[in-house]
Scaffold this motif. Structure first.
Motif, short mmCIF file in Angstrom:
data_model
loop_
_atom_site.label_atom_id
_atom_site.label_comp_id
_atom_site.label_asym_id
_atom_site.label_seq_id
_atom_site.Cartn_x
_atom_site.Cartn_y
_atom_site.Cartn_z
N HIS A 126 26.56 -20.27 -47.84
CA HIS A 126 27.75 -20.71 -47.09
C HIS A 126 27.97 -22.21 -47.14
N GLY A 127 27.42 -22.88 -48.16
CA GLY A 127 27.70 -24.29 -48.37
C GLY A 127 26.89 -25.26 -47.55
N THR A 128 25.87 -24.82 -46.87
CA THR A 128 25.01 -25.72 -46.10
C THR A 128 24.01 -26.38 -47.03
N THR A 129 23.84 -27.70 -46.90
CA THR A 129 22.88 -28.44 -47.69
C THR A 129 22.00 -29.25 -46.75
N ILE A 130 20.69 -29.19 -46.97
CA ILE A 130 19.74 -29.95 -46.16
C ILE A 130 19.18 -31.07 -47.02
N TYR A 131 19.32 -32.30 -46.54
CA TYR A 131 18.86 -33.48 -47.26
C TYR A 131 17.59 -34.03 -46.65
N THR A 132 16.69 -34.48 -47.54
CA THR A 132 15.47 -35.17 -47.14
C THR A 132 15.36 -36.44 -47.97
N TYR A 133 14.47 -37.32 -47.56
CA TYR A 133 14.25 -38.57 -48.28
C TYR A 133 12.93 -38.49 -49.03
N GLN A 134 12.93 -38.89 -50.29
CA GLN A 134 11.74 -38.90 -51.14
C GLN A 134 11.37 -40.35 -51.44
N GLU A 135 10.10 -40.69 -51.34
CA GLU A 135 9.67 -42.06 -51.65
C GLU A 135 9.91 -42.40 -53.13
N GLU A 136 9.72 -41.41 -54.01
CA GLU A 136 9.96 -41.62 -55.44
C GLU A 136 11.35 -41.14 -55.78
N ALA A 137 12.06 -41.96 -56.54
CA ALA A 137 13.42 -41.59 -56.95
C ALA A 137 13.37 -40.46 -57.97
N SER A 163 18.36 -33.75 -42.68
CA SER A 163 19.70 -33.75 -42.10
C SER A 163 20.51 -32.65 -42.77
N THR A 164 21.25 -31.90 -41.97
CA THR A 164 22.03 -30.78 -42.47
C THR A 164 23.50 -31.17 -42.61
N ILE A 165 24.05 -30.88 -43.78
CA ILE A 165 25.46 -31.15 -44.06
C ILE A 165 26.15 -29.81 -44.31
N GLN A 166 27.23 -29.57 -43.60
CA GLN A 166 28.00 -28.35 -43.78
C GLN A 166 29.01 -28.56 -44.92
N LYS A 167 29.50 -27.46 -45.51
CA LYS A 167 30.38 -27.57 -46.67
C LYS A 167 31.66 -28.36 -46.35
N GLU A 168 32.13 -28.31 -45.12
CA GLU A 168 33.34 -29.04 -44.74
C GLU A 168 33.12 -30.56 -44.79
N GLU A 169 31.88 -30.99 -44.63
CA GLU A 169 31.53 -32.41 -44.61
C GLU A 169 31.10 -32.93 -45.98
N PHE A 170 30.80 -32.03 -46.91
CA PHE A 170 30.10 -32.40 -48.12
C PHE A 170 30.79 -33.49 -48.94
N LEU A 171 32.08 -33.39 -49.19
CA LEU A 171 32.74 -34.38 -50.03
C LEU A 171 32.74 -35.77 -49.40
N ASP A 172 32.95 -35.84 -48.09
CA ASP A 172 32.89 -37.13 -47.41
C ASP A 172 31.48 -37.70 -47.45
N PHE A 173 30.49 -36.84 -47.20
CA PHE A 173 29.10 -37.26 -47.24
C PHE A 173 28.70 -37.73 -48.64
#
Length: 64
Positions: free
Chosen positions: A49-60, A19-29
């Motif tokens: 430009h502040g874009t962050t892509i999140y993934t899920y990892q089985e191991e913390a 999932s991609t989060i833009q810098k304008e959304e980051f603090l709320d996310f």
């Protein structure tokens, strides 16, 4: 308004690969993310430009 908990649940369930989060959304996310007990399972990769892509990892992640 984006339902970040729903998006994170979809990542966890494998319904989304990332999932991609833009810098304008980051603090709320981030507020939603760190409130979750499983937040260390989500990995963010930051890009220009502040874009962050999140993934899920089985191991913390242990280094947080």
């Amino acid at each position: 308004m984006t339902n970040y908990n729903s998006m994170l649940d979809q990542l966890k369930a494998g319904e989304l690969s990332s999932s991609t989060i833009q810098k304008e959304e980051f603090l709320d996310f981030r507020a939603v993310l760190i409130a979750r007990p499983d937040f260390k399972h989500f990995k963010g990769a930051a890009f220009h430009h502040g874009t962050t892509i999140y993934t899920y990892q089985e191991e913390a992640a242990n280094n947080l």
